[in-house]
Design an enzyme around this catalytic site. Sequence first.
Site, PDB file in Angstrom:
ATOM      1  N   GLU A   1       0.830  -1.205   0.000  1.00 36.36           N
ATOM      2  CA  GLU A   1       0.000   0.000   0.000  1.00 36.36           C
ATOM      3  C   GLU A   1       0.860   1.249   0.000  1.00 36.36           C
ATOM      4  O   GLU A   1       2.078   1.183   0.168  1.00 36.36           O
ATOM      5  CB  GLU A   1      -0.995   0.021   1.166  1.00 36.36           C
ATOM      6  CG  GLU A   1      -0.408  -0.174   2.540  1.00 36.36           C
ATOM      7  CD  GLU A   1      -1.497  -0.349   3.619  1.00 36.36           C
ATOM      8  OE1 GLU A   1      -1.654   0.582   4.411  1.00 36.36           O
ATOM      9  OE2 GLU A   1      -2.161  -1.400   3.666  1.00 36.36           O
TER      10      GLU A   1
ATOM     11  N   ARG B   1       1.603  10.340   3.559  1.00 33.31           N
ATOM     12  CA  ARG B   1       1.929  11.295   4.626  1.00 33.31           C
ATOM     13  C   ARG B   1       3.404  11.158   5.003  1.00 33.31           C
ATOM     14  O   ARG B   1       4.079  10.234   4.566  1.00 33.31           O
ATOM     15  CB  ARG B   1       1.090  10.968   5.860  1.00 33.31           C
ATOM     16  CG  ARG B   1       1.338   9.537   6.312  1.00 33.31           C
ATOM     17  CD  ARG B   1       0.857   9.206   7.696  1.00 33.31           C
ATOM     18  NE  ARG B   1       1.337   7.892   8.071  1.00 33.31           N
ATOM     19  CZ  ARG B   1       0.756   6.751   7.741  1.00 33.31           C
ATOM     20  NH1 ARG B   1      -0.347   6.757   7.027  1.00 33.31           N
ATOM     21  NH2 ARG B   1       1.280   5.598   8.107  1.00 33.31           N
TER      22      ARG B   1
END
Length: 457
Positions: free
Chosen positions: A290, A294
């Site tokens: 994945e 951030r």
Amino acid sequence: MKLFKKVLIANRGEIAVRIIRACKELGIKTVAIYSDVDKESLHTKLADESVCVGPASSAQSYNNIPSILTAAEITDSEAIHPGYGFLSENPHFAEACLTSGIVFIGPSADTIRLGGDKAKARQTMKRRGVPVVPGSDGPVVTEEAALKVAKRIGFPVIVKASAGGGGRGMRVAKDEAEFEKQYYMAQREALTAFGNGELYLEKYITEMRHIEVQIIGDTKGNILHLGERDCSIQRRHQKLIEEAPSTIATEKFRKKIGEYAVKAARALKYRNAGTVEFIVDPDNNIYFMEMNTRLQVEHPVTEYVTGIDIVKEQLKIAAGLPLELKQTQVKISGHSIECRINAEDPDRFIPCPGKITFLALPGGPGVRVDTAAYNGCVIPSHYDSLIAKLIVHGRDRSEAIARMKRALDEFIIEGIKTTIPFHKKVLNMPAFVKGDFNTSFLEKMSAPVQNAVKETS
Ligand code: MV4
């Protein structure tokens, strides 16, 4: 293009302090936000200005979009850095910033949305030629369709939530007999946790390593990777120790995983800092898992081995400045390890908030402590239990381990329980010292896996 004059930091604790430090070094004024229980927190004291955004509950303070945007407007902040957790991967917040004429320091809302849809991200990567674990092509819609995929790829399989990540809404089915049960368990958990029961399937890789690659991309479409981090030492989906480089990474491996990461980032038109997570199997096959859109908790290990200040890069990229480095100028030197120090009972891993009655931080060569803790401060019970990150750098892994042990010995925290004793134990384990571990490493030495907890990074 010029840097921002003033940035609001929409976070608290060690990461807010970390971001304030980068801003100060770049000559950028800072605005802290805080909740009622954080009035005396270090980030509030270190920033040039601070604004109370609500009561203790994060829904009403650190996740309160209208309140945070108002704080940005009244302080004339040009940009907002979200840190990790809280609003950092909330596409609505990124959009709301844009609408208010404030720069969100991170990728676009569309990129965040795609990164948050794990089934879609997986499908996107597969189409773009980034290897993924055998599994479903996008989400599975019915239990019957899911079972068909499971039979095709073979058991064991893992059922994952599209809206998940970091362990929640995830169930392993070891054979056909338990498939139905695990499928509906995952669905129920996903619905409860995310309000979205969509699932996808992957072949379950036993003995996997969790290896991730830091990437940075500018507004011109230049994308660099900053090498890998090995985050395999985790418990109940919480990373506890991270290091760079990985003990399994050769130059060839790094080039390959780095190229996959850049390809993944391009597929998402990636801008700013991000991380591509991979599963690495015992034969060193690499599969996309994945994308995290951030700044991550463990970014300092990459900073130590590359000499690149990732937060400063984020600020420059968000201001529209181009990357100054080329991929060939990114060099990995020495070895870095991070231990996450949580305010938790080290045996049972349950939160232990309270007042720090005495604090002595380690220091000396190759030691960095990222923390908002100080003598006499109070760790509130309302937020994450991470209170400090102890990061070391050495010429090689054995020097880094020796340095970490020495620094853990110097670290004195009184008044609350912390995970320091746990780290001392792990650093002495022969398998850790040999670099011979995977994500099941801690499960083997402790109680069986209980319910997954929310991960902030
Ligand atoms: C996996 C896996 C094996 N195969 N995916 C993803 C998020 C991370 N926190 C755990 N994840 C895993 N994904 C495939 N295809 C193994 C894990 C995993 C795990 C899964 C269930 C229970 C405990 C776990 C501990 C570490 C890793």
